[in-house]
Design an enzyme around this catalytic site. Structure first.
Site, PDB file in Angstrom:
ATOM      1  N   ARG A  34       0.866  -1.266  -0.036  1.00 35.25           N
ATOM      2  CA  ARG A  34       0.123  -0.144  -0.004  1.00 35.25           C
ATOM      3  C   ARG A  34       0.877   1.149   0.016  1.00 35.25           C
ATOM      4  O   ARG A  34       0.516   2.138   0.402  1.00 35.25           O
ATOM      5  CB  ARG A  34      -1.005   0.077   1.149  1.00 35.25           C
ATOM      6  CG  ARG A  34      -2.111  -1.226   1.305  1.00 35.25           C
ATOM      7  CD  ARG A  34      -3.183  -0.470   0.321  1.00 35.25           C
ATOM      8  NE  ARG A  34      -4.483  -1.349   0.579  1.00 35.25           N
ATOM      9  CZ  ARG A  34      -5.245  -1.321   1.110  1.00 35.25           C
ATOM     10  NH1 ARG A  34      -5.413  -0.304   2.017  1.00 35.25           N
ATOM     11  NH2 ARG A  34      -6.213  -2.395   1.107  1.00 35.25           N
TER      12      ARG A  34
ATOM     13  N   ARG B   2      -3.896   6.735   0.883  1.00 36.80           N
ATOM     14  CA  ARG B   2      -4.469   7.994   1.447  1.00 36.80           C
ATOM     15  C   ARG B   2      -3.325   8.769   2.382  1.00 36.80           C
ATOM     16  O   ARG B   2      -3.697   9.762   2.817  1.00 36.80           O
ATOM     17  CB  ARG B   2      -5.768   7.467   2.310  1.00 36.80           C
ATOM     18  CG  ARG B   2      -6.781   7.348   1.365  1.00 36.80           C
ATOM     19  CD  ARG B   2      -8.016   6.801   2.261  1.00 36.80           C
ATOM     20  NE  ARG B   2      -7.771   5.380   2.600  1.00 36.80           N
ATOM     21  CZ  ARG B   2      -8.491   4.746   3.195  1.00 36.80           C
ATOM     22  NH1 ARG B   2      -9.776   4.787   3.643  1.00 36.80           N
ATOM     23  NH2 ARG B   2      -8.125   3.199   3.705  1.00 36.80           N
TER      24      ARG B   2
ATOM     25  N   ARG C 164      -7.444  10.773  -6.366  1.00 32.93           N
ATOM     26  CA  ARG C 164      -8.531   9.946  -5.831  1.00 32.93           C
ATOM     27  C   ARG C 164      -9.931  11.040  -5.893  1.00 32.93           C
ATOM     28  O   ARG C 164     -10.891  10.457  -6.265  1.00 32.93           O
ATOM     29  CB  ARG C 164      -8.360   9.655  -4.403  1.00 32.93           C
ATOM     30  CG  ARG C 164      -9.535   8.697  -3.740  1.00 32.93           C
ATOM     31  CD  ARG C 164      -9.471   7.477  -4.109  1.00 32.93           C
ATOM     32  NE  ARG C 164     -10.394   6.794  -3.141  1.00 32.93           N
ATOM     33  CZ  ARG C 164     -11.730   6.933  -3.324  1.00 32.93           C
ATOM     34  NH1 ARG C 164     -12.356   7.743  -4.268  1.00 32.93           N
ATOM     35  NH2 ARG C 164     -12.528   6.255  -2.552  1.00 32.93           N
TER      36      ARG C 164
ATOM     37  N   ASP D 102      -6.747  -3.129  -7.358  1.00 33.00           N
ATOM     38  CA  ASP D 102      -7.298  -3.785  -6.004  1.00 33.00           C
ATOM     39  C   ASP D 102      -7.765  -5.250  -6.055  1.00 33.00           C
ATOM     40  O   ASP D 102      -7.914  -5.634  -7.449  1.00 33.00           O
ATOM     41  CB  ASP D 102      -8.660  -3.225  -5.516  1.00 33.00           C
ATOM     42  CG  ASP D 102      -8.944  -3.356  -4.394  1.00 33.00           C
ATOM     43  OD1 ASP D 102      -8.305  -2.820  -3.306  1.00 33.00           O
ATOM     44  OD2 ASP D 102      -9.589  -4.383  -3.930  1.00 33.00           O
TER      45      ASP D 102
ATOM     46  N   TYR E  92     -14.651 -11.958   0.294  1.00 35.88           N
ATOM     47  CA  TYR E  92     -15.582 -10.988  -0.087  1.00 35.88           C
ATOM     48  C   TYR E  92     -16.694 -11.196  -0.953  1.00 35.88           C
ATOM     49  O   TYR E  92     -17.879 -10.712  -0.887  1.00 35.88           O
ATOM     50  CB  TYR E  92     -14.691  -9.913  -0.794  1.00 35.88           C
ATOM     51  CG  TYR E  92     -13.779  -9.269   0.403  1.00 35.88           C
ATOM     52  CD1 TYR E  92     -14.115  -8.178   1.177  1.00 35.88           C
ATOM     53  CD2 TYR E  92     -12.298  -9.858   0.382  1.00 35.88           C
ATOM     54  CE1 TYR E  92     -13.037  -7.677   2.024  1.00 35.88           C
ATOM     55  CE2 TYR E  92     -11.167  -9.299   1.459  1.00 35.88           C
ATOM     56  CZ  TYR E  92     -11.776  -8.304   2.177  1.00 35.88           C
ATOM     57  OH  TYR E  92     -10.841  -7.853   2.821  1.00 35.88           O
TER      58      TYR E  92
HETATM   59  O1  CP3 Z   1      -0.066  -1.885  -2.475  1.00 30.69           O
HETATM   60  C1  CP3 Z   1      -0.452  -1.114  -3.071  1.00 30.69           C
HETATM   61  O2  CP3 Z   1      -0.039   0.192  -2.989  1.00 30.69           O
HETATM   62  C2  CP3 Z   1      -1.293  -1.171  -4.401  1.00 30.69           C
HETATM   63  C3  CP3 Z   1      -2.504  -1.292  -4.249  1.00 30.69           C
HETATM   64  C4  CP3 Z   1      -3.483  -2.053  -3.382  1.00 30.69           C
HETATM   65  C5  CP3 Z   1      -4.746  -1.603  -2.930  1.00 30.69           C
HETATM   66  N1  CP3 Z   1      -5.271  -2.722  -2.489  1.00 30.69           N
HETATM   67  C6  CP3 Z   1      -5.301  -0.447  -2.934  1.00 30.69           C
HETATM   68  C7  CP3 Z   1      -6.147   0.113  -2.283  1.00 30.69           C
HETATM   69  C8  CP3 Z   1      -3.482  -3.389  -3.150  1.00 30.69           C
HETATM   70  C9  CP3 Z   1      -1.986  -4.512  -3.396  1.00 30.69           C
HETATM   71  C10 CP3 Z   1      -4.541  -3.781  -2.559  1.00 30.69           C
HETATM   72  C11 CP3 Z   1      -4.955  -5.282  -2.053  1.00 30.69           C
HETATM   73  C12 CP3 Z   1      -6.025  -5.505  -1.351  1.00 30.69           C
HETATM   74  N2  CP3 Z   1      -7.196  -4.861  -1.539  1.00 30.69           N
HETATM   75  C13 CP3 Z   1      -6.000  -6.457  -0.099  1.00 30.69           C
HETATM   76  C14 CP3 Z   1      -5.069  -7.739   0.111  1.00 30.69           C
HETATM   77  C15 CP3 Z   1      -4.035  -6.756   1.020  1.00 30.69           C
HETATM   78  C16 CP3 Z   1      -4.499  -6.399   2.347  1.00 30.69           C
HETATM   79  O3  CP3 Z   1      -4.484  -5.192   2.675  1.00 30.69           O
HETATM   80  O4  CP3 Z   1      -4.799  -7.281   3.120  1.00 30.69           O
HETATM   81  C17 CP3 Z   1      -7.501  -6.654   0.336  1.00 30.69           C
HETATM   82  C18 CP3 Z   1      -7.888  -7.317   1.328  1.00 30.69           C
HETATM   83  C19 CP3 Z   1      -8.202  -5.713  -0.364  1.00 30.69           C
HETATM   84  C20 CP3 Z   1      -9.769  -4.975  -0.409  1.00 30.69           C
HETATM   85  C21 CP3 Z   1      -9.920  -3.879  -0.099  1.00 30.69           C
HETATM   86  N3  CP3 Z   1      -9.596  -2.620  -0.808  1.00 30.69           N
HETATM   87  C22 CP3 Z   1     -10.504  -3.461   1.213  1.00 30.69           C
HETATM   88  C23 CP3 Z   1     -10.979  -4.052   2.174  1.00 30.69           C
HETATM   89  C24 CP3 Z   1     -10.533  -1.903   1.047  1.00 30.69           C
HETATM   90  C25 CP3 Z   1     -10.833  -0.943   2.040  1.00 30.69           C
HETATM   91  C26 CP3 Z   1     -10.235  -1.025   3.292  1.00 30.69           C
HETATM   92  C27 CP3 Z   1      -9.337   0.607   3.052  1.00 30.69           C
HETATM   93  O5  CP3 Z   1      -8.099   0.362   3.239  1.00 30.69           O
HETATM   94  O6  CP3 Z   1      -9.739   1.501   2.516  1.00 30.69           O
HETATM   95  C28 CP3 Z   1      -9.758  -1.477  -0.139  1.00 30.69           C
HETATM   96  C29 CP3 Z   1      -9.648  -0.081  -0.669  1.00 30.69           C
HETATM   97  C30 CP3 Z   1      -8.379   0.282  -1.187  1.00 30.69           C
HETATM   98  N4  CP3 Z   1      -7.449  -0.431  -1.821  1.00 30.69           N
HETATM   99  C31 CP3 Z   1      -7.507   1.504  -1.036  1.00 30.69           C
HETATM  100  C32 CP3 Z   1      -6.505   1.465  -1.617  1.00 30.69           C
HETATM  101  C33 CP3 Z   1      -5.350   2.470  -1.617  1.00 30.69           C
HETATM  102  C34 CP3 Z   1      -8.389   2.740  -0.238  1.00 30.69           C
HETATM  103  C35 CP3 Z   1      -9.512   3.146  -0.881  1.00 30.69           C
HETATM  104  C36 CP3 Z   1      -9.443   4.688  -1.062  1.00 30.69           C
HETATM  105  O7  CP3 Z   1      -8.451   5.346  -1.624  1.00 30.69           O
HETATM  106  O8  CP3 Z   1     -10.472   5.272  -0.711  1.00 30.69           O
END
Ligand code: CP3
Length: 347
Positions: free
Chosen positions: A28, A32, A41, A78, A154
């Site tokens: 990540r 944010r 975003r 994602d 999910y």
């Molecule tokens: O690592 C990186 O920088 C690459 C991008 C990336 C995102 N999600 C961007 C994201 C990667 C590799 C993921 C993987 C992901 N997504 C996982 C596996 C890794 C982990 O964290 O356990 C999972 C379970 C998800 C599912 C997911 N996506 C959730 C549960 C959420 C909401 C929770 C949160 O942190 O907001 C997301 C949203 C998400 N994916 C965001 C980002 C930057 C935030 C969304 C936003 O900008 O509003």
């Protein structure tokens, strides 16, 4: 891999060469905690619109590379793009996380169709192509997908949960039906990853964030077996592309996971002892990890101390420095800079 891009130091540990200092990227690393991410975003509208707009997804992938000079960029996307592309619409409610209309049994499986994934996957592949053109030559590009088990939690639950109960109970109630769901996710993931390699990804990571909630027999069937299939089929086509697994919460199963899936590297979560990371690395698998993301929020000398400890424990072994899980939004960006400089100080 080394022969093709010797300038990409990130790839060296995967050819058995330890590096000092070790290569570094952070899960990540785009997100944010960066003001420039929040700006893009806002421009994109919805979160998935950002993932499906190659120009903007490329921009946010590059932001942390410009700021911190990580050795690898990770495609901005994602794990839920896969069910979305399969036909199960995914929504991200502001501040609430993902929402899907749950698939609860075999009778709902006709809502998922691998032949439908092309248009949405292509947008992500276009991002990979743009990235490979815009990234510095020395920066490796990581493609990824969610592991079938974690994506299924999910798909079946319709949202995140702490215990993954909906998927776990379906798997007990109707293993043959649940296997069909997993097989669909395996096929879609192979197509998705293969397209990323064709578009220019150097390395792949498979995120299994909820691997730790499964009993031993369930872990074998729903984590190890589907991951092994993906690794085998992707490697048959692209033997030179290293694959990293991330079975979060599964330290006790680390060695078995590595041996039975055939991954080249394994990402270790924060609770994994350094001795366990040393053990997998000594046997020739790249260990990746495992700084506590909250220490990156805290910063200061406690951060420096732990960075030094991890680096010296893994010195001389095939190792990639990373966190044990993703960067949290509260992280001060200057602490990320501090980590990278500390790691790269004279060893
Ligand atoms: O690592 C990186 O920088 C690459 C991008 C990336 C995102 N999600 C961007 C994201 C990667 C590799 C993921 C993987 C992901 N997504 C996982 C596996 C890794 C982990 O964290 O356990 C999972 C379970 C998800 C599912 C997911 N996506 C959730 C549960 C959420 C909401 C929770 C949160 O942190 O907001 C997301 C949203 C998400 N994916 C965001 C980002 C930057 C935030 C969304 C936003 O900008 O509003």
């Amino acid at each position: 891999m080394d022969g093709e891009h010797p300038e990409r130091k990130f790839l060296a540990p995967f050819t058995g060469k330890p590096m000092a200092p070790p290569p570094v990227w952070l899960m990540r690393q785009a997100g944010r905690y960066l003001p420039e991410y929040r700006q893009v975003r806002a421009e994109a509208g919805g979160f998935l619109d950002l993932c499906y707009t190659p120009r903007l997804a490329t921009e946010v992938t590059l932001q942390p590379i410009r700021r911190f000079g990580f050795d690898a960029a990770i495609l901005f996307s994602d794990i839920l793009v896969v069910p979305d592309a399969l036909g199960q619409a995914v929504r991200f409610a502001e501040g609430e996380g993902p929402r899907l209309d749950p698939i609860r049994g075999v009778e709902d499986l006709n809502r998922l169709d691998v032949s439908r994934t092309g248009p949405k996957f292509s947008l992500v592949w276009e991002t990979v192509e743009r990235l490979r053109q815009e990234l510095p030559q020395e920066t490796a590009l990581i493609g990824f997908c969610g592991a079938p088990w974690t994506v299924a939690t999910y798909v079946v639950g319709g949202r995140g949960s702490t215990d993954q109960a909906a998927a776990r109970t379906w798997a007990y109630r109707d293993p043959a039906g649940f296997q069909q769901l997993i097989d669909t996710l395996v096929d879609a993931s192979i197509a998705y990853l293969s397209g990323q390699v064709e578009a220019g990804a150097d390395v792949l990571q498979i995120f299994d964030s909820w691997a730790g909630s499964l009993a031993e027999d369930q872990f074998t069937r729903w984590v190890i077996e589907p991951t092994a299939k993906i690794v085998m089929r992707v490697k048959a086509r692209y033997p030179h592309v290293p694959i990293i697994g991330f079975p979060r919460g599964s330290t006790a199963e680390l060695q078995r996971f590595v041996e039975l899936t055939g991954v080249d590297g394994v990402s270790c979560d924060t609770s994994c002892p350094l001795s366990a990371m040393q053990k997998v690395a000594e046997r020739g698998t790249v260990a990746q990890g495992n700084l506590d993301p909250l220490l990156l929020v805290e910063g200061g000398s406690a951060l420096d101390r732990r960075v030094d400890e991890i680096r010296s424990a893994m010195n001389g072994l095939p190792f990639v420095f990373n966190l044990g899980h993703g960067i949290v939004p509260e992280t001060p960006p200057e602490n990320v800079g501090r980590l990278v400089s500390r790691l790269r100080e004279a060893v």
